[in-house]
Design a protein around this motif. Structure first.
Motif, mmCIF file in Angstrom:
data_model
loop_
_atom_site.group_PDB
_atom_site.id
_atom_site.type_symbol
_atom_site.label_atom_id
_atom_site.label_comp_id
_atom_site.label_asym_id
_atom_site.label_seq_id
_atom_site.Cartn_x
_atom_site.Cartn_y
_atom_site.Cartn_z
ATOM 1 N N TRP A 1 0.927 -1.051 0.047
ATOM 2 C CA TRP A 1 0.037 0.077 -0.047
ATOM 3 C C TRP A 1 1.019 1.209 0.073
ATOM 4 N N TRP B 1 0.460 5.865 0.254
ATOM 5 C CA TRP B 1 -0.453 6.825 0.616
ATOM 6 C C TRP B 1 -0.499 7.646 -0.540
ATOM 7 N N SER C 1 -6.435 13.325 0.181
ATOM 8 C CA SER C 1 -6.821 13.329 1.719
ATOM 9 C C SER C 1 -7.516 14.442 2.021
ATOM 10 N N VAL D 1 -9.306 5.968 7.348
ATOM 11 C CA VAL D 1 -8.568 5.505 6.169
ATOM 12 C C VAL D 1 -9.316 4.911 5.094
ATOM 13 N N GLU D 2 -9.467 5.559 4.004
ATOM 14 C CA GLU D 2 -9.817 4.849 2.896
ATOM 15 C C GLU D 2 -8.887 4.433 1.759
ATOM 16 N N CYS D 3 -9.354 3.161 1.285
ATOM 17 C CA CYS D 3 -8.219 2.834 0.156
ATOM 18 C C CYS D 3 -8.733 2.428 -1.197
ATOM 19 N N ARG E 1 -2.533 -1.053 -2.969
ATOM 20 C CA ARG E 1 -3.768 -0.166 -2.297
ATOM 21 C C ARG E 1 -3.300 1.247 -2.154
ATOM 22 N N CYS F 1 -4.093 4.654 -0.284
ATOM 23 C CA CYS F 1 -4.933 5.288 0.807
ATOM 24 C C CYS F 1 -4.844 6.450 1.120
#
Length: 352
Positions: free
Chosen positions: A155, A157, A161, A207-209, A221, A223
């Motif tokens: 994953w 970032w 956001s 946190v959404e992914c 992923r 996120c």
């Protein structure tokens, strides 16, 4: 119920009753009028008023958002976050738990609206957050990092956001700056509840992914941070309202403490108050109570909207009303749904 727009800013931000104007059952406070009435203000509030018109627009939306949520959360209670101007003004002049909730939900609404505008690209002063915020030891402003993903996950970032740090900053600058040099108990309670409202957002960032990979394999992923829904914020602050702590001024003159030594000191996320609330059963303009006469109650409920609770044991009167609803709906090819209008009877109970 028509939500009042910018009602709570009257006492929360400026304590200036001259800025209130009536519009039907609503109470409207124009941020431009706020700035006009305080042209001699210096510092960040003055800068917002003079140079950041887009931000003022989002502040307006934020207070309206908080007002609507307040009306929703208290719709079934004796005090229903009324839109009546004189009543709300009296409520906000006191230090009851109702006042604390309004202060908290308004600060949350302003933070939420500004943050959402940043993510949407509606404000020139900010954008979405491109990097994960790093926690700072000992700093209240630090946002907690999410739990580490499983080691089998790859994953990173990314995405866009929610820039909650900007929303928090601007909410503090606009709502708190006028009170920073004051240390009386009323001001301390106000600032504490403002912060409790903001923390209801900051402490519950999620946190959404999004998965990437062939055929949905999710080999990678991406996120990002996302705020909870504002309804969730309202629910959390309503719970804090239920457990609000009564405080008194400390001997040092610039802090507060629990009224009783047996009560745990309230935390930063808790709502606090200094005055007991009226029962809101009967009209009393000194306290802002409109009473509950004429309110509809729920005979089958055991909660705050029960006829026993809402009518303050005065009793109620039953009546029958006719309502219309769609019925006998049929689908007609293609592509229309045709319904008949039916009349149904419904029994209602109204407080005496």
């Amino acid at each position: 119920m028509t939500p009042y727009v910018l009602t709570v800013s009257v006492c929360l931000v400026l304590q200036d009753a001259r800025s209130i104007t009536a519009s039907g059952s609503a109470v409207i406070l124009d941020p431009r009028m706020v700035c006009k009435k305080n042209r001699r203000t210096r510092g960040r509030l003055a800068q917002i008023c003079r140079n950041e018109t887009g931000l003022l627009k989002e502040i307006t939306r934020g207070v309206s958002l908080g007002a609507s949520e307040c009306a929703h959360q208290f719709r079934n209670r004796r005090w229903n976050c009324t839109t009546q101007r004189r009543s709300m003004r009296k409520i906000l002049m006191r230090d009851t738990r109702e006042t604390g909730f309004v202060n908290a939900i308004t600060a949350a609404g302003v933070t939420y609206a500004i943050t959402r505008a940043c993510t949407a690209g509606s404000l020139l002063e900010c954008s979405c957050e491109k990097e994960v915020p790093k926690p700072r030891r000992g700093r209240v402003s630090a946002i907690p990092l999410p739990p580490a993903p499983a080691q089998t996950d790859r994953w990173q970032w990314g995405g866009c956001s929610d820039n909650v740090r900007f929303g928090l900053q601007k909410s503090r600058e606009f709502m708190d700056s006028r009170y920073r040099k004051k240390s009386d108990i009323k001001t301390l309670i106000k600032l504490h509840n403002h912060n409790a409202g903001r923390l209801a957002i900051k402490s519950n960032m999620r946190v959404e992914c999004k998965c990437h990979g062939l055929s949905g394999s999710c080999t990678l992923r991406t996120c990002w941070w996302r705020m909870p829904t504002f309804r969730e914020i309202g629910d959390r602050l309503r719970d804090k309202f239920e457990g609000a702590a009564k405080v008194i001024g400390s001997n040092d003159g610039d802090s507060f403490m629990p009224e009783s030594s047996n009560i745990k000191k309230p935390g930063k996320k808790d709502i606090i108050y200094a005055e007991e609330s009226p029962d809101f059963c009967s009209p009393n303009m000194k306290t802002g109570s409109l009473g509950t006469h004429g309110r509809q109650c729920n005979i089958s409920s055991a909660g705050t909207d029960s006829c026993d609770q809402l009518c303050c044991r005065r009793g109620y009167v039953e009546s029958t009303i006719r309502e219309t609803e769609n019925c006998n709906c049929q689908f007609k090819w293609c592509c229309e749904v045709i319904c008949e209008t039916c009349y149904v009877k419904r029994d209602i109970q109204t407080c005496l």
